[in-house]
Design a protein around this motif. Structure first.
Motif, PDB file in Angstrom:
ATOM      1  N   PRO A  18       0.828  -1.212   0.000  1.00 34.05           N
ATOM      2  CA  PRO A  18       0.000   0.000   0.000  1.00 34.05           C
ATOM      3  C   PRO A  18       0.862   1.262   0.000  1.00 34.05           C
ATOM      4  O   PRO A  18       1.885   1.332   0.684  1.00 34.05           O
ATOM      5  CB  PRO A  18      -0.799  -0.112   1.303  1.00 34.05           C
ATOM      6  N   GLY A  19       0.467   2.220  -0.822  1.00 29.17           N
ATOM      7  CA  GLY A  19       1.202   3.469  -0.925  1.00 29.17           C
ATOM      8  C   GLY A  19       2.315   3.443  -1.952  1.00 29.17           C
ATOM      9  O   GLY A  19       2.944   4.475  -2.195  1.00 29.17           O
ATOM     10  N   LEU A  20       2.579   2.301  -2.558  1.00 24.98           N
ATOM     11  CA  LEU A  20       3.614   2.219  -3.588  1.00 24.98           C
ATOM     12  C   LEU A  20       3.152   3.001  -4.805  1.00 24.98           C
ATOM     13  O   LEU A  20       2.144   2.673  -5.419  1.00 24.98           O
ATOM     14  CB  LEU A  20       3.865   0.750  -3.972  1.00 24.98           C
ATOM     15  N   ASP A  21       3.882   4.070  -5.138  1.00 22.01           N
ATOM     16  CA  ASP A  21       3.477   4.910  -6.269  1.00 22.01           C
ATOM     17  C   ASP A  21       4.534   4.990  -7.364  1.00 22.01           C
ATOM     18  O   ASP A  21       4.332   5.639  -8.379  1.00 22.01           O
ATOM     19  CB  ASP A  21       3.083   6.308  -5.802  1.00 22.01           C
ATOM     20  N   ALA A  22       5.652   4.298  -7.151  1.00 20.95           N
ATOM     21  CA  ALA A  22       6.718   4.268  -8.157  1.00 20.95           C
ATOM     22  C   ALA A  22       7.534   2.998  -7.943  1.00 20.95           C
ATOM     23  O   ALA A  22       7.573   2.453  -6.834  1.00 20.95           O
ATOM     24  CB  ALA A  22       7.611   5.500  -8.038  1.00 20.95           C
ATOM     25  N   VAL A  23       8.175   2.537  -9.022  1.00 21.99           N
ATOM     26  CA  VAL A  23       9.069   1.390  -8.930  1.00 21.99           C
ATOM     27  C   VAL A  23      10.299   1.644  -9.782  1.00 21.99           C
ATOM     28  O   VAL A  23      10.277   2.481 -10.688  1.00 21.99           O
ATOM     29  CB  VAL A  23       8.400   0.066  -9.378  1.00 21.99           C
ATOM     30  N   VAL A  24      11.353   0.919  -9.464  1.00 21.40           N
ATOM     31  CA  VAL A  24      12.561   0.925 -10.272  1.00 21.40           C
ATOM     32  C   VAL A  24      12.724  -0.495 -10.802  1.00 21.40           C
ATOM     33  O   VAL A  24      12.750  -1.449 -10.028  1.00 21.40           O
ATOM     34  CB  VAL A  24      13.803   1.338  -9.452  1.00 21.40           C
ATOM     35  N   VAL A  25      12.790  -0.615 -12.116  1.00 19.11           N
ATOM     36  CA  VAL A  25      12.966  -1.910 -12.752  1.00 19.11           C
ATOM     37  C   VAL A  25      14.437  -2.010 -13.164  1.00 19.11           C
ATOM     38  O   VAL A  25      14.905  -1.211 -13.974  1.00 19.11           O
ATOM     39  CB  VAL A  25      12.033  -2.062 -13.973  1.00 19.11           C
ATOM     40  N   GLY A  26      15.138  -2.953 -12.580  1.00 18.46           N
ATOM     41  CA  GLY A  26      16.555  -3.141 -12.872  1.00 18.46           C
ATOM     42  C   GLY A  26      16.779  -4.379 -13.711  1.00 18.46           C
ATOM     43  O   GLY A  26      16.149  -5.411 -13.488  1.00 18.46           O
ATOM     44  N   ILE A  27      17.656  -4.265 -14.698  1.00 20.02           N
ATOM     45  CA  ILE A  27      18.007  -5.382 -15.563  1.00 20.02           C
ATOM     46  C   ILE A  27      19.519  -5.567 -15.473  1.00 20.02           C
ATOM     47  O   ILE A  27      20.276  -4.620 -15.674  1.00 20.02           O
ATOM     48  CB  ILE A  27      17.581  -5.119 -17.018  1.00 20.02           C
ATOM     49  N   ALA A  28      19.936  -6.783 -15.159  1.00 22.41           N
ATOM     50  CA  ALA A  28      21.368  -7.068 -15.040  1.00 22.41           C
ATOM     51  C   ALA A  28      21.671  -8.385 -15.751  1.00 22.41           C
ATOM     52  O   ALA A  28      20.809  -9.251 -15.862  1.00 22.41           O
ATOM     53  CB  ALA A  28      21.774  -7.162 -13.568  1.00 22.41           C
ATOM     54  N   TRP A  29      22.901  -8.494 -16.244  1.00 24.65           N
ATOM     55  CA  TRP A  29      23.326  -9.727 -16.903  1.00 24.65           C
ATOM     56  C   TRP A  29      24.808  -9.937 -16.703  1.00 24.65           C
ATOM     57  O   TRP A  29      25.545  -9.024 -16.388  1.00 24.65           O
ATOM     58  CB  TRP A  29      22.974  -9.717 -18.393  1.00 24.65           C
ATOM     59  N   ASP A  30      25.206 -11.170 -16.906  1.00 22.13           N
ATOM     60  CA  ASP A  30      26.609 -11.562 -16.820  1.00 22.13           C
ATOM     61  C   ASP A  30      26.962 -12.228 -18.144  1.00 22.13           C
ATOM     62  O   ASP A  30      26.265 -13.145 -18.584  1.00 22.13           O
ATOM     63  CB  ASP A  30      26.798 -12.541 -15.657  1.00 22.13           C
TER      64      ASP A  30
END
Length: 186
Positions: A18-30
Protein backbone atom coordinates in the motif's frame (compact mmCIF):
# COMPACT_ATOMS: atom_id res chain seq x y z
CA UNK A 1 6.60 -9.36 -0.63
CA UNK A 2 9.93 -10.32 -2.02
CA UNK A 3 10.67 -13.36 -4.01
CA UNK A 4 11.87 -15.07 -7.13
CA UNK A 5 9.40 -15.63 -9.92
CA UNK A 6 9.28 -18.34 -12.57
CA UNK A 7 8.13 -17.76 -16.17
CA UNK A 8 4.45 -16.87 -16.23
CA UNK A 9 4.21 -15.98 -12.53
CA UNK A 10 2.59 -12.73 -11.39
CA UNK A 11 3.17 -10.51 -8.38
CA UNK A 12 0.67 -7.99 -7.01
CA UNK A 13 2.89 -4.95 -6.48
CA UNK A 14 0.55 -2.18 -5.31
CA UNK A 15 -1.99 -4.46 -3.60
CA UNK A 16 0.72 -5.98 -1.41
CA UNK A 17 2.57 -2.68 -0.90
CA UNK A 18 0.00 0.00 0.00
CA UNK A 19 1.20 3.47 -0.92
CA UNK A 20 3.61 2.22 -3.59
CA UNK A 21 3.48 4.91 -6.27
CA UNK A 22 6.72 4.27 -8.16
CA UNK A 23 9.07 1.39 -8.93
CA UNK A 24 12.56 0.93 -10.27
CA UNK A 25 12.97 -1.91 -12.75
CA UNK A 26 16.56 -3.14 -12.87
CA UNK A 27 18.01 -5.38 -15.56
CA UNK A 28 21.37 -7.07 -15.04
CA UNK A 29 23.33 -9.73 -16.90
CA UNK A 30 26.61 -11.56 -16.82
CA UNK A 31 28.44 -12.25 -20.08
CA UNK A 32 31.27 -14.54 -20.98
CA UNK A 33 34.28 -12.44 -21.95
CA UNK A 34 35.12 -12.51 -25.64
CA UNK A 35 38.33 -11.93 -27.57
CA UNK A 36 36.35 -10.84 -30.60
CA UNK A 37 33.18 -8.81 -30.92
CA UNK A 38 30.92 -9.26 -27.93
CA UNK A 39 27.15 -9.14 -27.81
CA UNK A 40 25.92 -5.63 -27.08
CA UNK A 41 22.60 -5.85 -25.30
CA UNK A 42 20.03 -3.07 -25.53
CA UNK A 43 17.32 -2.92 -22.83
CA UNK A 44 14.07 -1.22 -23.79
CA UNK A 45 10.75 -0.39 -22.11
CA UNK A 46 7.74 -0.37 -24.43
CA UNK A 47 4.74 1.61 -23.15
CA UNK A 48 1.66 -0.20 -24.55
CA UNK A 49 -2.08 0.22 -24.90
CA UNK A 50 -4.72 -2.47 -24.23
CA UNK A 51 -3.89 -4.15 -27.57
CA UNK A 52 -0.22 -4.56 -26.58
CA UNK A 53 0.88 -1.94 -29.13
CA UNK A 54 3.25 0.92 -28.33
CA UNK A 55 1.38 4.21 -27.88
CA UNK A 56 3.81 5.98 -30.20
CA UNK A 57 7.48 5.72 -31.07
CA UNK A 58 7.99 8.41 -28.43
CA UNK A 59 6.92 5.80 -25.87
CA UNK A 60 9.96 3.59 -26.27
CA UNK A 61 12.47 4.09 -23.49
CA UNK A 62 16.09 3.10 -24.13
CA UNK A 63 19.59 4.62 -24.14
CA UNK A 64 18.84 6.92 -27.07
CA UNK A 65 15.41 8.09 -25.85
CA UNK A 66 15.62 8.24 -22.10
CA UNK A 67 11.99 8.93 -21.22
CA UNK A 68 8.48 8.24 -22.48
CA UNK A 69 6.40 10.96 -24.11
CA UNK A 70 4.68 11.77 -20.80
CA UNK A 71 7.88 11.33 -18.69
CA UNK A 72 6.31 8.65 -16.47
CA UNK A 73 8.89 6.06 -17.59
CA UNK A 74 12.56 7.10 -17.44
CA UNK A 75 15.78 5.34 -18.29
CA UNK A 76 18.41 5.47 -15.57
CA UNK A 77 21.87 3.93 -15.42
CA UNK A 78 22.50 3.09 -11.83
CA UNK A 79 23.38 0.04 -9.73
CA UNK A 80 22.13 -2.60 -12.14
CA UNK A 81 23.51 -2.54 -15.64
CA UNK A 82 20.33 -0.74 -16.58
CA UNK A 83 17.49 0.77 -14.55
CA UNK A 84 14.17 2.19 -15.61
CA UNK A 85 12.14 4.33 -13.22
CA UNK A 86 8.34 4.11 -13.48
CA UNK A 87 6.13 6.69 -11.77
CA UNK A 88 3.01 4.53 -11.48
CA UNK A 89 0.78 7.45 -10.51
CA UNK A 90 1.75 9.46 -13.60
CA UNK A 91 1.32 6.65 -16.13
CA UNK A 92 -1.66 7.71 -18.32
CA UNK A 93 -4.86 5.67 -18.05
CA UNK A 94 -4.54 4.61 -21.70
CA UNK A 95 -1.44 2.57 -20.78
CA UNK A 96 -2.29 -1.07 -20.10
CA UNK A 97 1.23 -2.42 -19.67
CA UNK A 98 4.91 -1.60 -19.89
CA UNK A 99 6.99 -4.33 -21.51
CA UNK A 100 10.66 -4.73 -20.54
CA UNK A 101 12.83 -6.42 -23.15
CA UNK A 102 16.45 -6.81 -24.18
CA UNK A 103 17.60 -7.23 -27.75
CA UNK A 104 20.95 -7.81 -29.38
CA UNK A 105 22.35 -4.78 -31.18
CA UNK A 106 21.84 -5.61 -34.86
CA UNK A 107 25.40 -4.58 -35.84
CA UNK A 108 26.48 -7.15 -38.47
CA UNK A 109 29.82 -7.66 -36.67
CA UNK A 110 28.07 -8.69 -33.45
CA UNK A 111 27.31 -12.26 -32.45
CA UNK A 112 23.98 -13.55 -33.72
CA UNK A 113 22.49 -14.78 -30.45
CA UNK A 114 22.58 -14.32 -26.68
CA UNK A 115 24.83 -17.36 -26.21
CA UNK A 116 27.49 -15.34 -24.38
CA UNK A 117 24.97 -14.29 -21.71
CA UNK A 118 25.39 -16.57 -18.70
CA UNK A 119 22.63 -15.08 -16.64
CA UNK A 120 20.09 -12.28 -16.85
CA UNK A 121 17.78 -10.98 -14.14
CA UNK A 122 15.02 -8.40 -13.98
CA UNK A 123 14.09 -7.06 -10.57
CA UNK A 124 11.45 -4.64 -9.38
CA UNK A 125 12.24 -2.47 -6.36
CA UNK A 126 10.58 0.29 -4.41
CA UNK A 127 12.19 3.74 -4.79
CA UNK A 128 13.93 3.23 -1.42
CA UNK A 129 15.80 0.22 -2.88
CA UNK A 130 13.71 -2.48 -1.19
CA UNK A 131 13.46 -5.36 -3.64
CA UNK A 132 9.89 -6.41 -4.28
CA UNK A 133 10.41 -9.23 -6.77
CA UNK A 134 12.99 -10.66 -9.15
CA UNK A 135 12.94 -12.97 -12.14
CA UNK A 136 16.16 -14.77 -13.12
CA UNK A 137 15.73 -15.65 -16.77
CA UNK A 138 16.40 -19.31 -17.60
CA UNK A 139 19.43 -19.32 -19.92
CA UNK A 140 19.20 -22.70 -21.62
CA UNK A 141 17.80 -21.14 -24.85
CA UNK A 142 20.27 -18.25 -25.15
CA UNK A 143 22.06 -19.90 -28.10
CA UNK A 144 18.88 -19.72 -30.16
CA UNK A 145 17.49 -16.27 -29.34
CA UNK A 146 18.57 -12.68 -30.04
CA UNK A 147 15.90 -10.80 -28.07
CA UNK A 148 13.78 -11.56 -25.02
CA UNK A 149 10.83 -10.05 -23.18
CA UNK A 150 11.84 -10.29 -19.54
CA UNK A 151 8.65 -9.08 -17.91
CA UNK A 152 5.90 -6.53 -17.85
CA UNK A 153 4.24 -4.17 -15.44
CA UNK A 154 0.52 -4.24 -16.08
CA UNK A 155 -2.72 -2.86 -14.72
CA UNK A 156 -5.24 -5.19 -13.15
CA UNK A 157 -8.29 -3.18 -12.22
CA UNK A 158 -6.89 -0.32 -10.13
CA UNK A 159 -3.69 -2.14 -9.15
CA UNK A 160 -0.27 -2.68 -10.75
CA UNK A 161 1.19 -6.16 -11.10
CA UNK A 162 4.38 -7.61 -12.52
CA UNK A 163 4.47 -10.68 -14.78
CA UNK A 164 7.63 -12.70 -15.41
CA UNK A 165 7.59 -13.50 -19.13
CA UNK A 166 10.86 -14.87 -20.55
CA UNK A 167 9.63 -14.95 -24.17
CA UNK A 168 12.58 -15.32 -26.53
CA UNK A 169 12.76 -14.19 -30.16
CA UNK A 170 14.86 -15.49 -33.03
CA UNK A 171 13.93 -12.37 -35.03
CA UNK A 172 15.49 -9.82 -32.65
CA UNK A 173 14.40 -6.22 -32.84
CA UNK A 174 12.26 -7.01 -35.88
CA UNK A 175 10.14 -9.39 -33.80
CA UNK A 176 9.70 -6.85 -31.01
CA UNK A 177 8.77 -4.18 -33.57
CA UNK A 178 6.19 -6.39 -35.24
CA UNK A 179 4.57 -7.68 -32.03
CA UNK A 180 4.31 -4.20 -30.46
CA UNK A 181 3.61 -2.01 -33.51
CA UNK A 182 6.86 -0.08 -33.24
CA UNK A 183 7.47 2.19 -36.20
CA UNK A 184 3.96 2.04 -37.58
CA UNK A 185 2.08 5.18 -38.54
CA UNK A 186 -0.91 6.07 -36.38
Amino acid sequence: MTGRLVPGANAALTAENPGLDAVVVGIAWDQIASRGPSAELVPVAIVCDADGRVLSDDDLVFFNQIESADSSVRYLDESDQEEIDVDLVSVPDVVDKIVFAVYLDPDPRSPRDLGSVRSMTIRVSAPDGRELVQFPLPSERNHTIDAVILGELYRHRAEWKFRAVGQGYTTGLTGLRTDHGIGRAR
